[in-house]
Design an enzyme around this catalytic site. Structure first.
Site, PDB file in Angstrom:
ATOM      1  N   GLU A 172       0.608  -1.009   0.366  1.00  0.00           N
ATOM      2  CA  GLU A 172      -0.179  -0.384  -0.011  1.00  0.00           C
ATOM      3  C   GLU A 172       1.168   0.943  -0.255  1.00  0.00           C
ATOM      4  O   GLU A 172       1.932   1.357  -0.108  1.00  0.00           O
ATOM      5  CB  GLU A 172      -0.612  -0.272   1.594  1.00  0.00           C
ATOM      6  CG  GLU A 172      -0.569  -0.928   2.474  1.00  0.00           C
ATOM      7  CD  GLU A 172       0.787   0.323   3.308  1.00  0.00           C
ATOM      8  OE1 GLU A 172       0.957   1.328   3.323  1.00  0.00           O
ATOM      9  OE2 GLU A 172       1.980  -0.613   3.338  1.00  0.00           O
ATOM     10  N   GLU A 315       4.653  -0.687   1.871  1.00  0.00           N
ATOM     11  CA  GLU A 315       4.634  -0.564   0.788  1.00  0.00           C
ATOM     12  C   GLU A 315       4.427  -1.724   0.244  1.00  0.00           C
ATOM     13  O   GLU A 315       3.823  -1.907  -1.247  1.00  0.00           O
ATOM     14  CB  GLU A 315       5.945  -0.007   0.036  1.00  0.00           C
ATOM     15  CG  GLU A 315       6.151   1.363   0.296  1.00  0.00           C
ATOM     16  CD  GLU A 315       7.182   1.833  -0.162  1.00  0.00           C
ATOM     17  OE1 GLU A 315       8.475   1.528  -0.561  1.00  0.00           O
ATOM     18  OE2 GLU A 315       7.788   3.034   0.175  1.00  0.00           O
TER      19      GLU A 315
END
Length: 360
Positions: A172, A315
């Site tokens: 994300e 991430e």
């Protein structure tokens, strides 16, 4: 689409797991001596329905979105960092991008709600809105938007499957998403904010206290229903979390092993398992995040991460590292000689086949 997927998720194949376990135990080594590699190879056999698996294509699906709650000063980074880092994913310059490249894994980056009108080349445009609403003042999104977000994730897995990916990771990008993830976790569990709200990318002491207050107040104000995971996402979550939930559901539906990254990823995995309990067996946790809420979420999920690297980037950065471990597990299963192939009589193992013979 969502209801079809929830109804179509099947338990992993227990018969194939038994066959995989039989093969693992026949390999020329002391029983259980390759530990987690053995467990991974058996789990993946159960997921795919094949004892022998080759992983030739890997992908990390990244959901990028902004969160209205940043208005409350819960993050040190400005909101524009979401857009900037999403561009850097495509340029191969972020943490997850360089780690994925080292592992020869691809990124699928999806704009599910960045607060910008800019169309980024190389990013899949699935924007539900330009960021969520501020959960400190009201619901993040409507129930319908939460479902739409989940379905974006499911569609991403379908696309990944069509491209031949055999292993997925979930990541994300969204400033403020440790706040929304903590709020979702609080909404699901009712556990004190002191045990599940962390400092994210780094904040001052005053901002940290404010963050805990915001999470507690958001859950109370929005009257989340802990028995309805979609209600929790809609009221205190984020578009990125919704999309990630969809990736976990889609991976289970399409029977693809999927790796959990850190805090935000594990919260999304927990929500997915609340929607369908069989999702859990398709999930592989990568690393123990330093974000304190991770401990609560992984315990609630009932899984154990394979690595502890003191990481807290997010991430999806833990996924390519875990991919390597999973590939080691496949190499073990596929390439090691059995006792017969090694011309070794394994009768000596008969007296030590129980776990108590090799575990203290």
């Amino acid at each position: 689409m969502l209801q079809t997927v929830l109804a179509g998720i099947k338990p992993i194949n227990q018969e194939t797991k038994k066959l995989a376990k039989k093969r693992v135990d026949s390999l020329a080594k002391p029983l259980g001596s390759l530990g987690e590699l053995e467990h991974l190879s058996i789990q993946i056999a159960g997921i795919t329905g094949r004892v022998v698996n080759k992983i030739e294509k890997k992908c990390i699906i990244i959901m990028a979105a902004d969160n209205g709650v940043v208005e409350e000063g819960v993050a040190s980074a400005p909101q524009l960092v979401t857009l900037a880092q999403t561009k850097n994913f495509i340029k191969g310059k972020t943490g997850v991008a360089v780690l994925a490249a080292q592992n020869k894994a691809d990124l699928m980056v999806i704009d599910i709600g960045i607060n910008s009108d800019e169309i980024i080349p190389g990013v899949i445009h699935k924007k539900l809105a330009k960021g969520t609403q501020n959960i400190y003042k009201g619901p993040a999104m409507s129930h319908e938007m939460a479902v739409q977000g989940i379905e974006v994730g499911i569609e991403a897995v379908k696309k990944a499957r069509e491209k031949g990916y055999q292993l997925l990771g979930v990541g994300e990008m969204g400033i403020g998403n440790t706040t929304t993830s903590a709020a979702v976790l609080k909404g699901l569990t009712g556990i004190s904010v002191d045990k599940l709200v962390g400092k994210g990318g780094g904040i001052t002491k005053a901002a940290y206290e404010k963050k805990k207050h915001v999470v507690k107040r958001a859950v109370e104000l929005n009257q989340v229903n802990p028995q309805d995971p979609i209600d929790v996402i809609a009221k205190v979550g984020g578009f990125d979390i919704a999309g990630m939930v969809g990736v976990f559901l889609g991976a289970a539906y399409y029977q693809i092993p999927v790796v959990i990254d850190g805090f935000i990823s594990v919260v999304a995995a927990l929500v997915a398992t609340k929607l369908n309990k069989d999702v859990k067996d398709y999930c592989i946790p990568s690393h123990k995040s330093e974000e304190i809420g991770y401990n609560i979420a992984i315990e609630q999920l009932g899984l154990t991460p394979m690595l502890n690297l003191s990481m807290r980037l997010g991430e999806g950065s833990g996924c390519p590292i875990a991919f390597s471990v999973i590939e080691f597990a496949m190499a073990m299963m596929n390439n090691m000689a059995t006792f017969d192939e090694a011309h070794i009589d394994d009768d000596y193992l008969d007296e030590v086949r129980n776990e108590e013979s090799y575990k203290v």
